[in-house]
Design an enzyme around this catalytic site. Structure first.
Site, PDB file in Angstrom:
ATOM      1  N   HIS A  46       6.013   9.410   4.741  1.00  0.00           N
ATOM      2  CA  HIS A  46       5.302   9.362   5.963  1.00  0.00           C
ATOM      3  C   HIS A  46       6.506   8.863   7.288  1.00  0.00           C
ATOM      4  O   HIS A  46       5.831   9.147   7.998  1.00  0.00           O
ATOM      5  CB  HIS A  46       4.030   8.465   5.748  1.00  0.00           C
ATOM      6  N   ARG A  71      11.137   5.995  -1.096  1.00  0.00           N
ATOM      7  CA  ARG A  71       9.963   6.762  -1.527  1.00  0.00           C
ATOM      8  C   ARG A  71      10.017   8.129  -0.929  1.00  0.00           C
ATOM      9  O   ARG A  71      10.346   8.467   0.378  1.00  0.00           O
ATOM     10  CB  ARG A  71       8.665   6.318  -0.816  1.00  0.00           C
ATOM     11  N   GLU A 151      -2.640   6.851  -6.856  1.00  0.00           N
ATOM     12  CA  GLU A 151      -3.291   6.713  -5.913  1.00  0.00           C
ATOM     13  C   GLU A 151      -4.720   7.703  -5.685  1.00  0.00           C
ATOM     14  O   GLU A 151      -4.910   8.080  -4.241  1.00  0.00           O
ATOM     15  CB  GLU A 151      -2.676   6.878  -4.423  1.00  0.00           C
ATOM     16  N   ASP A 177      -4.529   5.875   0.321  1.00  0.00           N
ATOM     17  CA  ASP A 177      -4.956   7.105  -0.471  1.00  0.00           C
ATOM     18  C   ASP A 177      -6.255   6.910  -1.299  1.00  0.00           C
ATOM     19  O   ASP A 177      -7.118   7.662  -1.330  1.00  0.00           O
ATOM     20  CB  ASP A 177      -3.934   7.855  -0.900  1.00  0.00           C
TER      21      ASP A 177
HETATM   22  C1  3PY Z   1      -1.414   4.488   0.452  1.00  0.00           C
HETATM   23  O1  3PY Z   1      -1.893   3.324   0.602  1.00  0.00           O
HETATM   24  O2  3PY Z   1      -1.660   5.365  -0.090  1.00  0.00           O
HETATM   25  C2  3PY Z   1       0.464   4.595   0.265  1.00  0.00           C
HETATM   26  O3  3PY Z   1       0.776   5.251  -0.051  1.00  0.00           O
HETATM   27  C3  3PY Z   1       0.909   2.916   0.720  1.00  0.00           C
HETATM   28  O4  3PY Z   1       2.039   3.623   1.527  1.00  0.00           O
HETATM   29 MG    MG Z   2      -0.277   6.956  -0.477  1.00  0.00          MG
END
Ligand code: 3PY
Ligand code: MG
Length: 256
Positions: A46, A71, A151, A177
């Protein structure tokens, strides 16, 4: 010089707090590291990073004595090996939903016999002051870390299988997420009861499988709470957030 120090600390059972950078600035990442953060995540999913900026930041973090993690974007398994070759010592892969995703991730991150990472870590070796290829080869599988992001509800359903996958070293929770999905796209409440239950379940699955439980937190208060609940790799906020909060605090003070 960081020579696999993050992996060593986490495998020894330490709790490590890491910073998180999105701004594509090697200088910003290095500045944070020089304050004493032992690890800094370069967020290419991101964040605004291009490849040249990642190469610069990885070098800057090594020189500052902090461990660089990257990441990668969703499903970008090719970049996993590249980032390790650049000298990143841990990779966070988002949206690892199935055992198959986990196997693919481990395959590109680990050398045989654990995986099939292709050889070419010249920059990583230089950053560690290593000149003998087999020294790096012997240490790399243990010395670098794979953090599989849990996530989504699918990942939650497969969490035990993902945790058990050989070559996966850690589970790393993306609470935003997770809360978005668990609320059916209606909330971003990372402390909603069902999210908290999921967080503890993922932590338990990691610990039971002998893997490192990790999580993203937006502030230090939450980080300290989650460390008490068993998490051992905990990231806090972001460079952008720190800049915004600091600017807002200054303006507030000027107006009061
Ligand atoms: C999330 O909280 O989805 C993340 O990927 C944190 O960076
Ligand atoms: Mg995320």
């Amino acid at each position: 010089m960081t020579a696999f120090t993050l992996a060593r600390a986490l495998r020894a059972g330490d709790t490590v707090y890491s910073s998180w950078c999105t701004l594509a600035s090697a200088v910003a990442a290095e500045t944070i590291a020089r304050e004493g953060f032992p690890a800094v995540v370069i967020d290419q999913q991101h964040g605004l990073w291009d490849t040249a900026a990642i190469v610069a930041a990885v070098g800057a973090l090594h020189h500052a004595g902090s461990t660089p993690l990257v990441r990668v974007p969703v499903g970008d398994f090719a970049f996993v090996s590249r980032a390790l070759d650049f000298g990143a010592e841990a990779i966070i892969a988002p949206m690892i939903n199935t055992e198959r995703d986990a196997r693919q991730f481990a395959a590109v991150a680990k050398y045989p016999p654990l995986g099939e990472r292709s050889w070419g870590p010249q920059r990583a070796m230089a950053l560690q002051g290593k000149s003998v290829t087999t020294d790096y080869l012997r240490e790399a599988n243990d010395g670098t870390l794979t953090l599989a992001m849990i996530e989504t509800p699918t990942a939650l359903g497969n969490v035990e299988a993902i945790a058990a996958t050989p070559g996966i070293d850690a589970l790393f929770i993306g609470p935003y997420d997770l809360s978005t999905a668990l609320s059916g796209g209606t909330a971003q409440d990372v402390q909603a009861a069902e999210v908290e239950r999921a967080i503890d379940r993922i932590c338990q699955a990691a610990t039971k499988a002998g893997k490192i439980p990790g999580i993203y937190c937006s502030n230090t208060e939450r980080a300290l709470v989650l460390a008490k609940r068993g998490f051992r790799f905990i990231t806090i906020g972001s460079d952008l957030g720190m800049l915004r909060d600091s600017a807002a605090a200054q303006l507030k003070a000027l107006k009061s």
